[in-house]
Design an enzyme around this catalytic site. Structure first.
Site, PDB file in Angstrom:
ATOM      1  N   ARG A 274       1.035  -1.196  -0.057  1.00  0.00           N
ATOM      2  CA  ARG A 274      -0.100   0.042   0.081  1.00  0.00           C
ATOM      3  C   ARG A 274       1.164   1.466  -0.045  1.00  0.00           C
ATOM      4  O   ARG A 274       1.122   1.720   1.073  1.00  0.00           O
ATOM      5  CB  ARG A 274      -0.772  -0.032   1.103  1.00  0.00           C
ATOM      6  CG  ARG A 274      -2.193   0.712   1.202  1.00  0.00           C
ATOM      7  CD  ARG A 274      -3.146   0.699   2.438  1.00  0.00           C
ATOM      8  NE  ARG A 274      -3.646  -0.727   2.515  1.00  0.00           N
ATOM      9  CZ  ARG A 274      -4.648  -1.151   1.780  1.00  0.00           C
ATOM     10  NH1 ARG A 274      -5.383  -0.163   0.902  1.00  0.00           N
ATOM     11  NH2 ARG A 274      -5.174  -2.323   1.693  1.00  0.00           N
ATOM     12  N   SER A 351      -8.482  -4.955 -10.510  1.00  0.00           N
ATOM     13  CA  SER A 351     -10.088  -4.728 -10.555  1.00  0.00           C
ATOM     14  C   SER A 351     -10.661  -4.669 -11.826  1.00  0.00           C
ATOM     15  O   SER A 351     -10.246  -3.380 -12.455  1.00  0.00           O
ATOM     16  CB  SER A 351     -10.372  -3.613  -9.580  1.00  0.00           C
ATOM     17  OG  SER A 351      -9.853  -3.870  -8.273  1.00  0.00           O
ATOM     18  N   ARG A 389       2.378  -4.587  -6.499  1.00  0.00           N
ATOM     19  CA  ARG A 389       1.955  -5.640  -6.088  1.00  0.00           C
ATOM     20  C   ARG A 389       2.181  -7.039  -6.965  1.00  0.00           C
ATOM     21  O   ARG A 389       2.323  -8.090  -6.164  1.00  0.00           O
ATOM     22  CB  ARG A 389       0.279  -5.554  -5.764  1.00  0.00           C
ATOM     23  CG  ARG A 389      -0.191  -4.631  -4.748  1.00  0.00           C
ATOM     24  CD  ARG A 389      -1.445  -4.485  -4.744  1.00  0.00           C
ATOM     25  NE  ARG A 389      -1.837  -3.469  -3.470  1.00  0.00           N
ATOM     26  CZ  ARG A 389      -3.024  -3.159  -2.990  1.00  0.00           C
ATOM     27  NH1 ARG A 389      -4.064  -4.066  -3.406  1.00  0.00           N
ATOM     28  NH2 ARG A 389      -3.090  -2.351  -2.145  1.00  0.00           N
TER      29      ARG A 389
END
Length: 415
Positions: A274, A351, A389
């Site tokens: 993050r 996503s 990530r």
């Protein structure tokens, strides 16, 4: 935004959608204001008609009649100016309220309050069983001199980092592989601004509501750093009417992305999961307003990301995002979560979202259909690869006992 006509016709459906998304939305207040504006509009039209009629009578009137008519015209002008001012303020309030009405989720979106209630659809690959004590990506990166979190924080504060040597090259390799695979599929590559006007953030549904997540340069320039290339790519044809034969448009863009990560204090503070800045390859589809075609595009862009993860031998799962974890603009979203040994679980890496005409209405993004009617487009987007990530997954899943990395075959030509 939603079509105001639909809100008038199906207020309970809109309320149920907002409730499913756990988003506060004053549909009744919006409709009351809309009714007030329409009634006032009728009154304004009546005054204008009176004004026009009186104006036509002036030329042939006697001096006394002319004087009365001019007084009447002055009164009408003052009344109109007052009403039009109130109407303009009301219309601005109505638009503000419309911008906060969330899109209606698809029936297939599961009920749920947060990401813990997302529904798993499938898995691919088996998490690796190590015959040595595996390290997390931070320990691996620091041991090899690939990752410098301390100096990153010194340069720019917490949640920043420096990639060195081979890890910097690996980041570039992942991004290049993702981009080239999409170009081979027929997606048009774009290099786009990562500083955009606030109206573009509004147009894509990030504002209002997401201002605390964006880095803004309001004081001098009214510009915002984007958190994804979705923003400038989706808005590329804003205000245009696209020829039917050009659709669908398929774009892919590699960009830097910036996120404040507001509200995540103390959460995922270690390493690259993050962070405030990263690289991302994003795919965007713009097409006609057809539900079935949107569903097909949604599955296509999801498959594009899955194919990349499979090529890199990274285990993952696909989840159907529940209502409470769904953003205001989306009709439906599928997340891909990739296995990360240090988390002893799957972490979100992609996503895939479809929006119907929600973004297009805000952006005035339209096309002319077979019958010549101008309609709003449907839009979709999905991550192909987000650098940090992906690096976590690659380092932790493909690490060797001596601390090196077994680079997956598809990345080797880029290194």
């Amino acid at each position: 935004m939603l079509d105001l006509k639909r809100i008038r016709a199906e207020p309970e459906v809109v309320k149920a959608g907002a409730l499913k998304k756990r988003i506060e939305c004053d549909v009744d207040g919006l409709l009351a204001l809309d009714a007030e504006l329409r009634a006032r509009g009728v009154e304004i039209d009546g005054l204008r008609a009176d004004q026009n009629a009186a104006g036509k009578q002036v030329a042939g009137a006697s001096p006394d009649e002319r004087k009365q008519l001019l007084e009447r015209l002055g009164q009408l002008k003052a009344a109109l100016a007052e009403l039009e001012g109130v109407q303009k303020q009301g219309q601005a309030r109505l638009r503000e309220m419309l911008l906060r009405v969330p899109n209606i989720p698809a029936a297939e979106v599961p009920e749920g309050a947060d990401d813990s209630e997302n529904v798993e659809l499938r898995r691919w690959g088996e998490p690796r069983s190590f015959d040595f004590e595996p390290l997390d990506h931070v320990a691996l990166g620091e041991a090899q001199g690939w990752l410098d979190v301390e100096r990153g924080a010194r340069l720019a504060g917490s949640r920043n980092y420096v990639l060195r040597g081979d890890l910097s090259l690996l980041e570039g390799a992942v991004m290049r592989l993702a981009l080239e695979r999409m170009v081979a599929k027929g997606f048009v590559p774009l290099s786009v601004p990562t500083l955009v006007r606030s109206e573009v953030m509004v147009g894509t549904g990030y504002f209002p509501g997401g201002e605390d997540q964006a880095y803004r340069c309001d004081e001098r320039d009214d510009l915002c750093l984007v958190g994804t290339a979705e923003v400038p790519v989706t808005a590329l044809h804003a205000g245009e009417i696209l020829p039917l034969e050009q659709l669908p448009l398929r774009f892919v863009a590699l960009s830097s992305c910036y996120r404040r990560e507001a509200g995540t204090y103390g959460k995922d503070t270690r390493g690259l999961y993050r962070v405030h800045q990263f690289q991302k390859v994003e795919q965007v589809v713009i097409d006609v307003a057809d539900e079935q075609r949107s569903v097909e595009h949604h599955q296509e862009i999801l498959a594009n990301a899955e194919e990349l993860l499979q090529a890199l031998e990274l285990p993952y799962r696909v989840v159907n995002v529940c209502g409470g974890d769904l953003g205001a603009p989306q009709v439906q979203k599928f997340d891909i979560e990739t296995w990360m040994p240090s988390r002893e679980g799957y972490g979100e890496t992609h996503s895939a979202s479809r929006f119907h005409d929600f973004q297009a209405r805000r952006l005035d993004l339209r096309y002319r259909d077979e019958g010549g009617k101008v309609r709003f487009c449907h839009t979709l987007n999905n991550t192909v690869a987000a650098s940090t990530r992906m690096l976590i997954a690659l380092l932790e899943n493909h690490q060797l006992p001596d601390g090196r990395l077994a680079v997956p075959e598809p990345l080797r030509p880029f290194l």
